[in-house]
Every structure is written in structure tokens, then in C-alpha cells.
Write a protein that holds these residues in place. Structure first.
Motif, PDB file in Angstrom:
ATOM      1  N   GLN A 140      -1.963   7.890 -15.861  1.00  0.00           N
ATOM      2  CA  GLN A 140      -1.706   9.433 -15.956  1.00  0.00           C
ATOM      3  C   GLN A 140      -1.595  10.041 -14.665  1.00  0.00           C
ATOM      4  O   GLN A 140      -1.167  11.325 -14.659  1.00  0.00           O
ATOM      5  N   ALA A 141      -2.256   9.797 -13.544  1.00  0.00           N
ATOM      6  CA  ALA A 141      -1.954  10.384 -12.178  1.00  0.00           C
ATOM      7  C   ALA A 141      -0.654  10.015 -11.679  1.00  0.00           C
ATOM      8  O   ALA A 141      -0.354  10.370 -10.565  1.00  0.00           O
ATOM      9  N   GLY A 142       0.095   8.972 -12.178  1.00  0.00           N
ATOM     10  CA  GLY A 142       1.147   8.344 -11.548  1.00  0.00           C
ATOM     11  C   GLY A 142       1.309   7.223 -10.965  1.00  0.00           C
ATOM     12  O   GLY A 142       2.559   6.977 -10.447  1.00  0.00           O
ATOM     13  N   ALA A 156       1.427   4.371  -4.344  1.00  0.00           N
ATOM     14  CA  ALA A 156       0.485   4.037  -5.084  1.00  0.00           C
ATOM     15  C   ALA A 156       0.949   2.975  -6.356  1.00  0.00           C
ATOM     16  O   ALA A 156       2.030   3.396  -7.132  1.00  0.00           O
ATOM     17  N   ARG A 157       0.494   1.755  -6.091  1.00  0.00           N
ATOM     18  CA  ARG A 157       1.027   0.826  -7.123  1.00  0.00           C
ATOM     19  C   ARG A 157       0.008  -0.265  -7.599  1.00  0.00           C
ATOM     20  O   ARG A 157      -0.699  -0.682  -6.607  1.00  0.00           O
ATOM     21  N   GLU A 185      -6.377   3.963  -6.152  1.00  0.00           N
ATOM     22  CA  GLU A 185      -5.048   4.156  -6.051  1.00  0.00           C
ATOM     23  C   GLU A 185      -4.621   5.516  -6.981  1.00  0.00           C
ATOM     24  O   GLU A 185      -3.595   6.187  -6.491  1.00  0.00           O
ATOM     25  N   ARG A 186      -5.380   5.867  -7.996  1.00  0.00           N
ATOM     26  CA  ARG A 186      -5.198   7.067  -8.586  1.00  0.00           C
ATOM     27  C   ARG A 186      -5.250   8.122  -7.449  1.00  0.00           C
ATOM     28  O   ARG A 186      -4.506   9.216  -7.703  1.00  0.00           O
ATOM     29  N   ASN A 234      -2.302   0.838  -1.944  1.00  0.00           N
ATOM     30  CA  ASN A 234      -3.389   1.718  -1.099  1.00  0.00           C
ATOM     31  C   ASN A 234      -2.542   2.503  -0.080  1.00  0.00           C
ATOM     32  O   ASN A 234      -2.827   2.615   1.215  1.00  0.00           O
ATOM     33  N   GLY A 235      -1.688   3.245  -0.411  1.00  0.00           N
ATOM     34  CA  GLY A 235      -1.169   4.459   0.356  1.00  0.00           C
ATOM     35  C   GLY A 235      -0.303   3.697   1.519  1.00  0.00           C
ATOM     36  O   GLY A 235      -0.105   4.666   2.323  1.00  0.00           O
TER      37      GLY A 235
END
Length: 411
Positions: free
Chosen positions: A241-243, A218-219, A208-209, A287-288
């Protein structure tokens, strides 16, 4: 004010009275306790015990009770089937009960095993091997909760019935592992502790990152009892931190601190304590844009990753995914009656309802949802038999016809 009494509904796929094996063979079935009845699990084992085409039954028993399942397993052994029950003697506060049930099963001819030395068997699995016209087929039930009719009325849990061959092979390998006949098996569907479950969970979070860093959807949504494992918490911090948007529903201990600037500002944690014990473990990964949903017997704690036999199993059916994410998780996340938010300083506060938002108590909403699904799915109802009154005799009031007569006359 008193809550509406719970009347567990028959899961719609089983509500038409079809043979349980026909239903499971046709499609996977998800059962949500306690809103739907545990009776379908009992029926599954009882039907297997009495079916002459069933060759073997294997089941884990972590916390059980004076259950029809125990009687069914004993009857299956007496009917000549190969029956294996893995009884966990170290189930906290149920040690004495489990010893008693183990002796009862042994006396009936059931092969009772006690797991692997040094590891507590915490997974919840049942396997039925059946001879059919097109060959041998394996039917599987996997669950987040115990095979216990008493707790099934007060714990929220999810269970999956499936006849998918990969689940059948994996569950067979799981019981081989538990009974000491395991080799170098490559798991097709299940994630299993203590083998490499922690690493696989961290890998899902790391994926996810990477999706977030690449600008893809991404969630992460996770519901469980406790979050303690430091390496998993570090991975969640890195994803935040990657959103990555991260929503956690942790009923008990949570060692992660949400909302810390530069560390966890994209993480939200709530806890729900209501009339039913929140016990189901659910994980959702965006997963995108190709979501994955998992159910599990394990929390994210060191003991679950390294000191217990645990299973995590995927839900691949799109309709079941939609039910878990769109119905169950969304209602849980929207709870503004029984939910409490974890603050950055480690304290909790009752969630305040935003003006204009509907009042949402997730357990009550899920109870109503199960009732409506049962109506739409055709939950069987007793036939309507009108009251036919007998003709009055002189000076006497008319008497209702006895129910047995009314039923016979209407047949």
C-alpha cells in the motif's frame, strides 16, 4: 521430449584442485544445488576429518542418508578431533534413519546431541575449527538445504562457505545454543529463530515501506516454500500500500492474496513446480539503493518462527549478491513455462507468455548457466590422449594401443 540429463558441475572456485581451506580463506564461495555438485560439501568435511591441523568439527544433521559425511565425522572422532553432531530425531519420515545414524556416530566416539526440548533443529550448519600459522581460524558452511547427497541432486538449494570471523563467532554461538551452553550472546550476522527472527523479518519489510514513503528505491523479492505467518503477511500488505514492489515465488502454501485493489495491487505471486524441488529460501530487500540479500533455512510460517531452531544469513559479497539477484532470481521470475500465477481469488493459472518474450524455463536455464560457468572457471577435464595405432602386421588390422600404455607413453 526428454530433458537433458543433469550433470552437476564443480563449483568454479573449487575446480582447480586447490586445498578447500585455501579457497574459503581467500573468499566466500556460493554453491547452487543441484546444478553444482554437492561434492564440495563432502570434501570440506572429509578434508577436515583427515587434516591434523583441525581441532574440532560441529554439524547439524536434519535429513541425512548413507552419506560419506557420516563416515567422515566418525573418522574425525577416531582421529582424535572433537566432533559434535546434532541429530534431529523428529525429521518427518526420517526418524528411523536418524536414530540409526546417531547410534553409528556415538559408537565411533562422536558427541551426539539431540537439540533443545520442544524445538525442532531445522538449521543447516557446519563448523570447522583449525589451527593455522596466524592462530585459530573457523570455517563455516551454512545452507538452505540438508546434508544429504540424495536430495542434493533433486532439490534446489544454496550454500555458503565462509571464513569471515563474525560468521565463525555466530556459528560457534549457535552450536553453544544447541548443546545447552548459551549465554546472552549478541548475534553479529545470523538471524536466529525462535529468538527474534519474526520481528527482524517484519522490521526489514517495514524499512522498505519507509523507503517507499520517502521516495527512495523500495523492492522486495522473496523465494521460499510457504508463506503463512499473519503478521508478516500484514506487513507485506502495508508495504504494498506504500508503493513497494513485491515479487514472491512461493512453491507451496501461500496465505497472502495478491492483486487486491487498495490492499495488495503491488504484490505478484508465482509458484514453480518442475523436475527439481524448489527448496531454496532467498530474500532481497532494495533498502533505498543499498540492497541486502539473505539466505535461510526457514519459511515464513509460525512453526519456523517459534517452534524450530532456524538461521537466516546475509550475503554481503557484491559478486555473490549479483549472482543471486542478477542470475538466479531474474531467471526464476522470468519463468514462463513452469510458473503459475496466484490470482486474487486464490486460484492459480499457468502464466501466459507475452508475445516477443523468450521462452524461459528457469531450471533448464540455470542448468545451462552452471555448465557455462564451469567451462569459464576451468572445470578440470581428462587430458586428451590421441589413439596411436600399432603398425599393421601382415593381413591383420591395426590395433589401438591400450589406454594404460598411451597414458604412460604420454607422461
Amino acid at each position: 521430449m526428454r530433458d537433458e540429463p543433469l550433470v552437476p558441475r564443480v563449483s568454479p572456485p573449487f575446480a582447480q584442485g586447490q586445498d578447500v581451506f585455501d579457497v574459503i580463506r581467500a573468499h566466500d564461495v556460493l554453491v547452487h544445488l543441484p546444478y553444482e555438485s554437492f561434492g564440495c560439501v563432502v570434501d570440506f568435511i572429509e578434508r577436515a576429518a583427515d587434516d591434523p591441523q583441525v581441532l574440532a568439527i560441529k554439524q547439524t544433521l536434519y535429513r541425512t542418508s548413507a552419506s560419506p559425511i557420516i563416515a567422515a565425522l566418525a573418522r574425525a572422532a577416531q582421529n582424535g578431533k572433537q566432533v559434535t553432531a546434532l541429530v534431529e530425531l523428529k525429521a518427518r519420515m526420517d526418524e528411523q534413519n536418524n536414530i540409526a545414524w546417531a547410534r553409528t556416530l556415538e559408537q565411533a566416539g562422536v558427541h551426539v546431541v539431540y537439540g533443545i526440548v520442544g524445538l525442532k533443529t531445522h538449521c543447516k550448519a557446519a563448523l570447522v575449527v583449525r589451527r593455522e600459522a596466524d592462530g585459530i581460524r573457523r570455517y563455516v558452511h551454512l545452507s538452505t538445504g540438508n546434508y544429504n547427497p540424495a536430495t542434493a541432486r533433486v532439490y534446489t538449494d544454496l550454500g555458503l562457505f565462509t571464513a569471515h570471523p563474525d560468521f565463525g563467532e555466530d556459528t560457534t554461538a549457535l552450536f553453544n545454543l544447541l548443546t545447552g551452553y548459551a549465554g546472552g550472546y549478541k548475534w553479529k550476522k545470523l538471524l536466529v529463530a525462535p529468538l527474534d527472527l519474526r520481528d527482524q523479518i517484519v522490521a526489514l519489510i517495514e524499512r522498505e515501506r519507509r523507503h517507499a514513503q520517502a521516495g527512495r528505491p523500495a523492492r522486495i523479492i522473496v523465494k521460499m516454500n510457504a508463506l503463512v505467518e499473519p503478521s508478516v503477511i500484514d506487513a507485506l500488505y502495508g508495504a504494498s500500500q506504500a508503493g513497494v514492489t513485491i515479487e514472491l515465488v512461493i512453491r507451496g502454501i501461500c496465505c497472502l492474496r495478491p492483486g487486491l485493489p487498495g490492499v495488495s495491487e503491488n504484490i505478484r505471486v508465482i509458484s514453480i513446480v518442475d523436475k527439481f524441488l524448489e527448496h531454496s529460501r532467498i530474500s532481497y530487500f532494495e533498502n533505498g539503493g543499498d540492497p541486502e540479500v539473505y539466505l535461510a533455512s526457514a519459511d515464513w510460517m509460525p512453526r519456523n518462527f517459534w517452534r524450530r531452531i532456524e538461521t537466516v544469513f546475509p550475503i554481503a559479497d557484491p559478486s555473490l549478491q549479483a549472482r543471486i539477484v542478477g542470475d538466479i532470481l531474474q531467471l526464476v521470475l522470468a519463468d514462463n513455462v513452469k510458473a503459475r500465477e496466484l490470482l486474487p481469488d486464490g486460484t492459480y493459472r499457468r502464466r501466459t507468455r507475452v508475445e516477443g518474450d523468450p521462452v524461459t524455463r528457469s531450471q533448464v536455464a540455470l542448468q545451462h548457466l552452471a555448465r557455462e560457468a564451469a567451462r569459464e572457471g576451468g572445470e578440470p577435464r581428462p587430458p586428451f590422449v590421441p589413439i596411436v595405432r600399432r603398425p599393421r602386421s601382415s593381413g591383420a588390422a591395426a590395433e589401438p594401443t591400450p589406454l594404460a600404455e598411451r597414458t604412460r607413453d604420454s607422461a
